[in-house]
Design an enzyme around this catalytic site. Structure first.
Site, PDB file in Angstrom:
ATOM      1  CG  LEU A  70      -2.076  -1.127   1.348  1.00  0.00           C
ATOM      2  CD1 LEU A  70      -2.850  -0.811   2.489  1.00  0.00           C
ATOM      3  CD2 LEU A  70      -3.140  -0.782   0.342  1.00  0.00           C
ATOM      4  CG  ASP A  73       4.188  11.794  13.128  1.00  0.00           C
ATOM      5  OD1 ASP A  73       4.724  12.956  12.924  1.00  0.00           O
ATOM      6  OD2 ASP A  73       4.588  10.878  12.602  1.00  0.00           O
TER       7      ASP A  73
END
Length: 680
Positions: free
Chosen positions: A356, A475
C-alpha cells in the site's frame, strides 16, 4: 480395558492441550477460540472439559447442575464515578443437545455474572443451578444472568419453553422473549429452536452509561444480526459489585434432559468482545454425544500417525519460515498478538502487489485475515533495540483499546526477529495527503475537507480529554489521516503516541516528529504535551485549507513556511487568498477564514497562547468566537540553522526530526528517519 482406556484418554488430553489455544491472560478480557483444553476454569457439579476441548456443563442424567467460571474475578470498579465502568461485552457459542430427537429437553443454560462461584445450595430443574426455592429472588444473591430456557416452568416462566430471559438475583425473569434471531436479508425475526442440537451464537452487550442491555442470537455460520433479539433498559449498579465472577450454569430436569455445551467464549470489560470464528471451535460429537470408542481410537491413531509423518518432514522448514520472538511478559497481551503465519497468509507472503505504501518507517501491506475475511493493513517496522520493547508493546496494546469513529483502530501486533508488525483496520481510500498533493487523486471539495477537519479534531479531543488516560499522538499530519470508503477522516499511526496519567506530565529525552509540525517548545523543554499536539493540528489545518505542506521545497526562503504565507495574507486582510487554488473559490468564506485563523492560533510558538483542543472543537462547531491573533510573534521553528533552511529550499523529500538530547543544545539535527527514529 477400562484402565487402558483411561490412560489413553489422559494421553490424548495432554496431546490436545499442546495444539489447543486458550488466551485468557488479560485481567479484564479473554478469549477461548480453540476450545477449553488449556483453560484453568473453575468447574463444579457435572461440568467437565472434553478431550476435544468442548466445555460440557451437563450430560443426559437427571437432576444435574454444572458450573464453569473464569478463574479470576473481574474488576467492575463500581466505586468509579464513571457509568462506563459497569459496561461489558461477551460473545459465546452454545449447543443444547437433547438425549434423542424425539425427547424434549430441560432445563437450559445461563450466562452468569455473580459475586460468588459457590452454588452448592442451588437446585436443578427450573432453578438452573443458580438458586433454590428459598433463595430465589434474594437481593443478597448479587447475580445477573441471561438464561436460554428450553422448557416452560410454572412460577418462573411467563412464556413458552423456548425463550431468552434476563434474571436478577433469581430465575423469575426481569424480561423474556421467545427465542429468535433477526435476519439481515429478510429484515425480520426468525424463530430459533434453542434445543436443535446445533451451535448457536450469542452476543451480550451492556452499556453502563446508557443502562442498556442487548442480547443477540444467530444460528451457526450467520453474521451478527443488525438488531438484537432483546434490548432492555436496566440499571445493574445495585447488583454488580467491585469484583464479580463470569461464567455459565446449566441444569437438567426430573424427566427431560440434554447435554449443554459451550464451544467458545470471549469477554471484554473495557470494549467490544472479540468475535469467534466457528471454523476454529471444537466440533460437537456425533449422535448427541455418544460415540463408538473403538472407532474413535482407530481414527485418532491413524490421524496422529499421519500428523507425525507430515509434521516431521515440514517441521524444520515451517519453524524457520514463521519463527517469531516470544517472551514471558507478552503472555498478558495474548489477545492482541497476531501470529506471523496468520499475517503471512493474509498478505499473500508480503508480496509487492499487496504493498500500500512505504517510507522511512517501513512498508505497509494490504491483507485479508483468513477465516474472518476482515480487511487489514500491516505495517512492518524495523526495531534494532530491545530496550523499551515491553513498554512499547504495552502502549500499543493500550492504543488498541481506543474506540472512536474518527480513529483508525489498531488491532494488534506481531514480533519477528528485529521486525515489529502493527496491524490496523484497512482504510479503503488511503491517506489524506494523497488527495491533497497527488495529481492521480480527485480534488476534495471544501465540504469534504471541513468534515475531515472536524472529525480529526473530535478524535484528538477524545485522546486528550475523554479517556481514562491522556493519549498524546505526537505526529499529527495529513499523511497520518486516513480516509474510509465514505471519505471520512480517521486519525491513525500511533507509532509515536504515548500515554500518561491525567495528573502527570510526560518527560522524554527523545524528540520525534516531522519537521514543520513539531512544537518549537519541545526543543527547549523536552516534554511532549497536549499543546504540542495542538501545534501540529494547527499545521494540519493550514495544510488542508491551503493544499500545501507546512514546509515547502524549492521556493524562496520567505515562502518556505506555510504559516508565514498565511500570516502575510492575514495582515493584508485577505487571509482567504492563502486557500488552495484548486478549490477555485468554491468554499464557505466564513468556514475558510475560521480554519485559517484557527491554524494561526494553534501554530503560535508560545503554548500558553494556543487554544486547547476542547476550545478548537467549540470554534469549529460555531460555539465560540475566535480570539485575536497576535501578529508580532515568530511562528517558525526555533533554533534551526540557516544551512538547514537552505537544505529545505533544495530538498525533494519529506524530512523528519529525531533528537537524542539532555535538553541542552543550540540546534536540532535533521535526518530522514521514520516511525522509530534512529540515533543521529
Amino acid at each position: 480395558m477400562a484402565a487402558a482406556l483411561t490412560s489413553f484418554r489422559l494421553w490424548l488430553l495432554s496431546c490436545m492441550a499442546v495444539i489447543s489455544m486458550a488466551e485468557a491472560q488479560h485481567p479484564d478480557q479473554f478469549i477461548y477460540t480453540n476450545g477449553f483444553s488449556h483453560a484453568n476454569l473453575q468447574l463444579a457439579g457435572n461440568a467437565e472439559i472434553r478431550p476435544s476441548g468442548l466445555l460440557q456443563l451437563t450430560n443426559t442424567s437427571r437432576l444435574l447442575t454444572g458450573h464453569a467460571f473464569y478463574p479470576s474475578p473481574i474488576n467492575f470498579n463500581t466505586s468509579s464515578s464513571s457509568a462506563r465502568s459497569l459496561s461489558f461485552s461477551t460473545n459465546f457459542v452454545i449447543a443444547i443437545v437433547p438425549e434423542s430427537k424425539e425427547a424434549s429437553s430441560g432445563h437450559g443454560v445461563a450466562f452468569v455474572i455473580s459475586r460468588s462461584t459457590d452454588f452448592s445450595h442451588a437446585d436443578a430443574i427450573q432453578y438452573l443451578g443458580l438458586v433454590n426455592e428459598s433463595t430465589n429472588g434474594d437481593p443478597s444473591n448479587h447475580f445477573v444472568a441471561v438464561e436460554f430456557d428450553t422448557i416452560f416452568s410454572l412460577g418462573t416462566d411467563t412464556i413458552d419453553g423456548n425463550h431468552v430471559g434476563i434474571d436478577l438475583n433469581g430465575v423469575k425473569s426481569y424480561q423474556s422473549i421467545a427465542s429468535a434471531y433477526f435476519s439481515n436479508e429478510e429484515r425480520k425475526n426468525i424463530s430459533l429452536d434453542l434445543k436443535n442440537g446445533r451451535p448457536i451464537q450469542v452476543w451480550i452487550d451492556y452499556d453502563g452509561r446508557g443502562q442498556l442491555l442487548d442480547v443477540t442470537l444467530a444460528p451457526e455460520n450467520s453474521p451478527k444480526p443488525n438488531q438484537p433479539l432483546l434490548s432492555t433498559s436496566i440499571d445493574l449498579s445495585d447488583i454488580l459489585m467491585d469484583t464479580m465472577y463470569v461464567g455459565f450454569s446449566a441444569a437438567t430436569g426430573s424427566l427431560e434432559s440434554c447435554r449443554h455445551y459451550i464451544m467458545g467464549w470471549s469477554f471484554n470489560r473495557s470494549g467490544e468482545a472479540q468475535s469467534l470464528d466457528l471454523s476454529e471451535l471444537p466440533k460437537l460429537p456425533r449422535n448427541g454425544g455418544r460415540i463408538n470408542t473403538v472407532l474413535l481410537i482407530s481414527i485418532i491413531a491413524a490421524a496422529l500417525l499421519l500428523l507425525i509423518i507430515v509434521g516431521t518432514t515440514t517441521y524444520v522448514y515451517r519453524r524457520k519460515k514463521y519463527e517469531e520472538v516470544h517472551e514471558d511478559w507478552e503472555k498478558e497481551y495474548g489477545p492482541h498478538r497476531f501470529s506471523y503465519k496468520t499475517l503471512y497468509i493474509a498478505t499473500k507472503g508480503f508480496k509487492d502487489k499487496q504493498l500500500l505504501g512505504f517510507g522511512g518507517f517501513g512498508k505497509v501491506y494490504k491483507g485479508t485475515l483468513p477465516y474472518t475475511n476482515e480487511q487489514i493493513a500491516v505495517k512492518k517496522v524495523s526495531h534494532e533495540s530491545s530496550q523499551g520493547m515491553k513498554e512499547f508493546v504495552s502502549e500499543i496494546v493500550s492504543m488498541g483499546r481506543l474506540r472512536h469513529k474518527n480513529l483508525v483502530r489498531l488491532l494488534g501486533y506481531c514480533r519477528r526477529k528485529k521486525e515489529l508488525l502493527l496491524v490496523y483496520e484497512l482504510m479503503e481510500n488511503g491517506s489524506l495527503d494523497q488527495f491533497l498533493f497527488s495529481v492521480d487523486k480527485p480534488t476534495l471539495n471544501w465540504f469534504q475537507r471541513f468534515e475531515i477537519i472536524r472529525g480529526v479534531a473530535s478524535a484528538l479531543l477524545y485522546l486528550h480529554e475523554e479517556g481514562e488516560q491522556v493519549v498524546l499522538h505526537r505526529d499529527i499530519k495529513a499523511s497520518n489521516v486516513l480516509l474510509d470508503s465514505n471519505l471520512n477522516g480517521r486519525l491513525g499511526d500511533f507509532g509515536l503516541a504515548r500515554l500518561h496519567d491525567r495528573d502527570s506530565d510526560l518527560q522524554t529525552t527523545r524528540l520525534v516528529g516531522t519537521f514543520g509540525y513539531m512544537d518549537p517548545e519541545l526543543t527547549r523543554t523536552g516534554k511532549a504535551t497536549k499543546a504540542a499536539d495542538v501545534f501540529a493540528f494547527g499545521a494540519f489545518l493550514l495544510e488542508v485549507a491551503c493544499g500545501r505542506k507546512p514546509v515547502e521545497h524549492n521556493v524562496a526562503l520567505e515562502d518556505i513556511f506555510l504559516v508565514d504565507v498565511v500570516k502575510s495574507c492575514f495582515k493584508r486582510d485577505a487571509i482567504v487568498d492563502a486557500s488552495d487554488p484548486r478549490l477555485q473559490g468554491n468554499y464557505v468564506v466564513e468556514e475558510m477564514e475560521k480554519v485559517l485563523k484557527l491554524g494561526l492560533l494553534c501554530s503560535n510558538p508560545r503554548p500558553d497562547f494556543r487554544p486547547t483542543i476542547k476550545q478548537v472543537v467549540q470554534y469549529l462547531e460555531g460555539n465560540g468566537s475566535l480570539p485575536d491573533i497576535p501578529l508580532d510573534s515568530n511562528s517558525k521553528p526555533q533554533n534551526i540553522p540557516f544551512s538547514i533552511l537552505e537544505t529545505l529550499s533544495q530538498s525533494t523529500t519529506e524530512i523528519n526530526i529525531s533528537i537524542e538530547t539532555n535538553l541542552e543544545f543550540d540546534s536540532v539535527t535533521v535526518g530522514e528517519t521514520g516511525l522509530f527514529p534512529t540515533r543521529t
